[in-house]
Motif scaffolding. Structure first.
Motif, PDB file in Angstrom:
ATOM      1  N   LYS A 134       0.826  -1.202   0.000  1.00 33.22           N
ATOM      2  CA  LYS A 134       0.000   0.000   0.000  1.00 33.22           C
ATOM      3  C   LYS A 134       0.864   1.257   0.000  1.00 33.22           C
ATOM      4  O   LYS A 134       1.969   1.271   0.549  1.00 33.22           O
ATOM      5  CB  LYS A 134      -0.903   0.034   1.241  1.00 33.22           C
ATOM      6  CG  LYS A 134      -1.896  -1.115   1.346  1.00 33.22           C
ATOM      7  CD  LYS A 134      -2.997  -1.015   0.310  1.00 33.22           C
ATOM      8  CE  LYS A 134      -4.044  -2.112   0.482  1.00 33.22           C
ATOM      9  NZ  LYS A 134      -5.090  -2.040  -0.544  1.00 33.22           N
ATOM     10  N   ALA A 135       0.322   2.314  -0.609  1.00 26.87           N
ATOM     11  CA  ALA A 135       0.905   3.644  -0.486  1.00 26.87           C
ATOM     12  C   ALA A 135       0.355   4.245   0.799  1.00 26.87           C
ATOM     13  O   ALA A 135      -0.854   4.248   1.017  1.00 26.87           O
ATOM     14  CB  ALA A 135       0.522   4.502  -1.687  1.00 26.87           C
ATOM     15  N   VAL A 136       1.247   4.733   1.657  1.00 28.55           N
ATOM     16  CA  VAL A 136       0.830   5.250   2.957  1.00 28.55           C
ATOM     17  C   VAL A 136       1.413   6.646   3.167  1.00 28.55           C
ATOM     18  O   VAL A 136       2.603   6.868   2.967  1.00 28.55           O
ATOM     19  CB  VAL A 136       1.286   4.327   4.106  1.00 28.55           C
ATOM     20  CG1 VAL A 136       0.741   4.834   5.442  1.00 28.55           C
ATOM     21  CG2 VAL A 136       0.835   2.894   3.860  1.00 28.55           C
ATOM     22  N   PHE A 137       0.555   7.574   3.569  1.00 30.90           N
ATOM     23  CA  PHE A 137       0.979   8.955   3.833  1.00 30.90           C
ATOM     24  C   PHE A 137       0.494   9.366   5.218  1.00 30.90           C
ATOM     25  O   PHE A 137      -0.586   8.966   5.653  1.00 30.90           O
ATOM     26  CB  PHE A 137       0.381   9.915   2.796  1.00 30.90           C
ATOM     27  CG  PHE A 137       0.830   9.652   1.383  1.00 30.90           C
ATOM     28  CD1 PHE A 137       1.925  10.318   0.845  1.00 30.90           C
ATOM     29  CD2 PHE A 137       0.147   8.731   0.594  1.00 30.90           C
ATOM     30  CE1 PHE A 137       2.331  10.068  -0.458  1.00 30.90           C
ATOM     31  CE2 PHE A 137       0.555   8.477  -0.706  1.00 30.90           C
ATOM     32  CZ  PHE A 137       1.646   9.139  -1.231  1.00 30.90           C
ATOM     33  N   GLU A 138       1.312  10.176   5.889  1.00 28.38           N
ATOM     34  CA  GLU A 138       0.934  10.720   7.184  1.00 28.38           C
ATOM     35  C   GLU A 138       1.109  12.233   7.168  1.00 28.38           C
ATOM     36  O   GLU A 138       2.066  12.752   6.593  1.00 28.38           O
ATOM     37  CB  GLU A 138       1.800  10.131   8.306  1.00 28.38           C
ATOM     38  CG  GLU A 138       1.533   8.675   8.604  1.00 28.38           C
ATOM     39  CD  GLU A 138       2.381   8.155   9.766  1.00 28.38           C
ATOM     40  OE1 GLU A 138       3.016   8.997  10.455  1.00 28.38           O
ATOM     41  OE2 GLU A 138       2.425   6.944   9.974  1.00 28.38           O
ATOM     42  N   PHE A 139       0.180  12.935   7.820  1.00 28.69           N
ATOM     43  CA  PHE A 139       0.306  14.378   7.982  1.00 28.69           C
ATOM     44  C   PHE A 139      -0.443  14.797   9.239  1.00 28.69           C
ATOM     45  O   PHE A 139      -1.305  14.070   9.739  1.00 28.69           O
ATOM     46  CB  PHE A 139      -0.202  15.141   6.749  1.00 28.69           C
ATOM     47  CG  PHE A 139      -1.569  14.744   6.275  1.00 28.69           C
ATOM     48  CD1 PHE A 139      -2.706  15.385   6.739  1.00 28.69           C
ATOM     49  CD2 PHE A 139      -1.718  13.710   5.344  1.00 28.69           C
ATOM     50  CE1 PHE A 139      -3.968  15.017   6.293  1.00 28.69           C
ATOM     51  CE2 PHE A 139      -2.985  13.335   4.895  1.00 28.69           C
ATOM     52  CZ  PHE A 139      -4.112  13.997   5.371  1.00 28.69           C
ATOM     53  N   ASP A 140      -0.093  15.964   9.759  1.00 31.10           N
ATOM     54  CA  ASP A 140      -0.702  16.433  11.000  1.00 31.10           C
ATOM     55  C   ASP A 140      -2.171  16.785  10.793  1.00 31.10           C
ATOM     56  O   ASP A 140      -2.553  17.337   9.750  1.00 31.10           O
ATOM     57  CB  ASP A 140       0.040  17.670  11.519  1.00 31.10           C
ATOM     58  CG  ASP A 140       1.464  17.349  11.954  1.00 31.10           C
ATOM     59  OD1 ASP A 140       1.748  16.167  12.206  1.00 31.10           O
ATOM     60  OD2 ASP A 140       2.280  18.297  12.041  1.00 31.10           O
ATOM     61  N   LYS A 141      -2.977  16.495  11.796  1.00 29.23           N
ATOM     62  CA  LYS A 141      -4.381  16.896  11.768  1.00 29.23           C
ATOM     63  C   LYS A 141      -4.480  18.361  12.183  1.00 29.23           C
ATOM     64  O   LYS A 141      -3.937  18.753  13.218  1.00 29.23           O
ATOM     65  CB  LYS A 141      -5.200  16.028  12.722  1.00 29.23           C
ATOM     66  CG  LYS A 141      -6.679  16.372  12.720  1.00 29.23           C
ATOM     67  CD  LYS A 141      -7.458  15.503  13.707  1.00 29.23           C
ATOM     68  CE  LYS A 141      -8.931  15.875  13.706  1.00 29.23           C
ATOM     69  NZ  LYS A 141      -9.710  15.066  14.678  1.00 29.23           N
ATOM     70  N   THR A 142      -5.136  19.154  11.384  1.00 26.48           N
ATOM     71  CA  THR A 142      -5.319  20.573  11.701  1.00 26.48           C
ATOM     72  C   THR A 142      -6.780  20.960  11.486  1.00 26.48           C
ATOM     73  O   THR A 142      -7.519  20.277  10.771  1.00 26.48           O
ATOM     74  CB  THR A 142      -4.432  21.472  10.809  1.00 26.48           C
ATOM     75  OG1 THR A 142      -4.868  21.350   9.443  1.00 26.48           O
ATOM     76  CG2 THR A 142      -2.965  21.065  10.913  1.00 26.48           C
ATOM     77  N   ASP A 143      -7.175  22.090  12.105  1.00 22.38           N
ATOM     78  CA  ASP A 143      -8.554  22.554  11.976  1.00 22.38           C
ATOM     79  C   ASP A 143      -8.879  22.991  10.553  1.00 22.38           C
ATOM     80  O   ASP A 143     -10.053  23.048  10.163  1.00 22.38           O
ATOM     81  CB  ASP A 143      -8.796  23.732  12.934  1.00 22.38           C
ATOM     82  CG  ASP A 143      -8.726  23.300  14.392  1.00 22.38           C
ATOM     83  OD1 ASP A 143      -8.931  22.103  14.654  1.00 22.38           O
ATOM     84  OD2 ASP A 143      -8.447  24.155  15.252  1.00 22.38           O
ATOM     85  N   SER A 144      -7.836  23.307   9.770  1.00 22.84           N
ATOM     86  CA  SER A 144      -8.067  23.800   8.409  1.00 22.84           C
ATOM     87  C   SER A 144      -8.400  22.682   7.421  1.00 22.84           C
ATOM     88  O   SER A 144      -8.798  22.948   6.285  1.00 22.84           O
ATOM     89  CB  SER A 144      -6.839  24.572   7.913  1.00 22.84           C
ATOM     90  OG  SER A 144      -5.711  23.716   7.851  1.00 22.84           O
ATOM     91  N   ILE A 145      -8.225  21.432   7.842  1.00 22.43           N
ATOM     92  CA  ILE A 145      -8.478  20.298   6.951  1.00 22.43           C
ATOM     93  C   ILE A 145      -9.859  19.710   7.223  1.00 22.43           C
ATOM     94  O   ILE A 145     -10.140  19.247   8.335  1.00 22.43           O
ATOM     95  CB  ILE A 145      -7.403  19.203   7.117  1.00 22.43           C
ATOM     96  CG1 ILE A 145      -6.015  19.752   6.801  1.00 22.43           C
ATOM     97  CG2 ILE A 145      -7.713  18.015   6.215  1.00 22.43           C
ATOM     98  CD1 ILE A 145      -4.892  18.751   7.022  1.00 22.43           C
ATOM     99  N   ASP A 146     -10.716  19.766   6.221  1.00 23.25           N
ATOM    100  CA  ASP A 146     -12.024  19.127   6.302  1.00 23.25           C
ATOM    101  C   ASP A 146     -11.841  17.674   5.852  1.00 23.25           C
ATOM    102  O   ASP A 146     -11.705  17.392   4.655  1.00 23.25           O
ATOM    103  CB  ASP A 146     -13.018  19.852   5.388  1.00 23.25           C
ATOM    104  CG  ASP A 146     -14.441  19.308   5.518  1.00 23.25           C
ATOM    105  OD1 ASP A 146     -14.587  18.075   5.666  1.00 23.25           O
ATOM    106  OD2 ASP A 146     -15.386  20.107   5.466  1.00 23.25           O
TER     107      ASP A 146
END
Length: 245
Positions: A134-146
């Motif tokens: 699988k392709a796996v990506f991680e990023f921080d959760k922020t209020d600007s992301i719906d």
């Protein structure tokens, strides 16, 4: 891999960082990517991803630059990616991904570590139906992301699953992150789609996910973890994927 794995991995990476053991491993990936696709990360997506992952582990800019420079040298060693399949204690299965300039040395070292710790090498292809890449990506959760909107948008680029998680930090607090999964052939499209939406990717990789995760007792887990640690301590081993839950 689960939360317990993340805690163990976080402790492992902290120790590696202190010993400067992880930087040579990351450097090899950068060198391979630069040699394959050129030294400009803007024109070489594989190199861009390698640098991204190196920065996530706090690898100094000078080390990154040196790794790229090595790839451009006339006498640069030919580093190849090799994956070995193995069986560990208590029914564990393992993919051992390596980056090496000497395959004979690497396979001998990996086999020796396995044998000394209750494991054995398997023939290539033995685990083809036990893991899915699988392709796996991680990023921080922020209020600007719906997240709901993002999930719908990324389906067109190969998204299969989006999950929220919390990762332990050195200060004792957890950090909220988003992790997304897609078919490994969609890696490039998903990477581009995230970048176009202004999302700062923290980690990006092609991972092997077990189709039937294995549950072990704590004592058994400790034994398997010890084997994984010894494998990952080898300079040629990049990462070990298992079928552990």
């Amino acid at each position: 891999m689960g939360r317990a794995f993340e805690y163990r991995k976080a402790a492992k990476l902290k120790r590696w960082g202190a010993m400067s053991r992880i930087f040579p491993k990351l450097g090899r990936v950068i060198t391979m990517a630069a040699k394959e696709g050129g030294p400009d990360p803007e024109l070489n997506p594989k190199l861009r991803t390698a640098i991204l992952n190196a920065k996530a582990q706090n690898m100094p800019k000078d080390n990154i630059a040196a790794a790229i420079k090595r790839a451009m040298g006339k006498d640069a060693a030919e580093i190849k990616e090799i994956a070995y399949e193995a069986k560990g204690p208590h029914g564990t299965l393992m993919y051992i991904e390596c980056a090496t300039d000497n395959g004979t040395r690497t396979v001998a070292n990996v086999r020796a570590i396995l044998v000394r710790n209750g494991g054995e090498m398997l023939t290539s292809g033995s685990l083809d139906f036990m893991f899915t890449r699988k392709a796996v990506f991680e990023f921080d959760k922020t209020d600007s992301i719906d997240l709901e909107e993002l999930e719908l948008e990324l389906i067109d680029f190969g998204l299969e699953e989006l999950e929220e998680d919390r990762l332990p930090q050195e200060n004792g607090e957890d950090k909220e992150i988003i992790r997304i999964y897609g078919e490994f052939t969609s890696f490039g499209e998903l990477n581009k789609a995230l970048e176009e939406r202004g999302i700062e990717i923290k980690k990006a990789s092609l991972q092997r996910i077990p189709n039937v995760p294995l549950e072990l007792a704590e004592e058994q887990m400790d034994e398997v973890s010890e084997l994984i640690d010894k494998l990952e301590d080898d300079e040629d081993v990049q990462v070990v994927y298992t079928n552990l839950a």
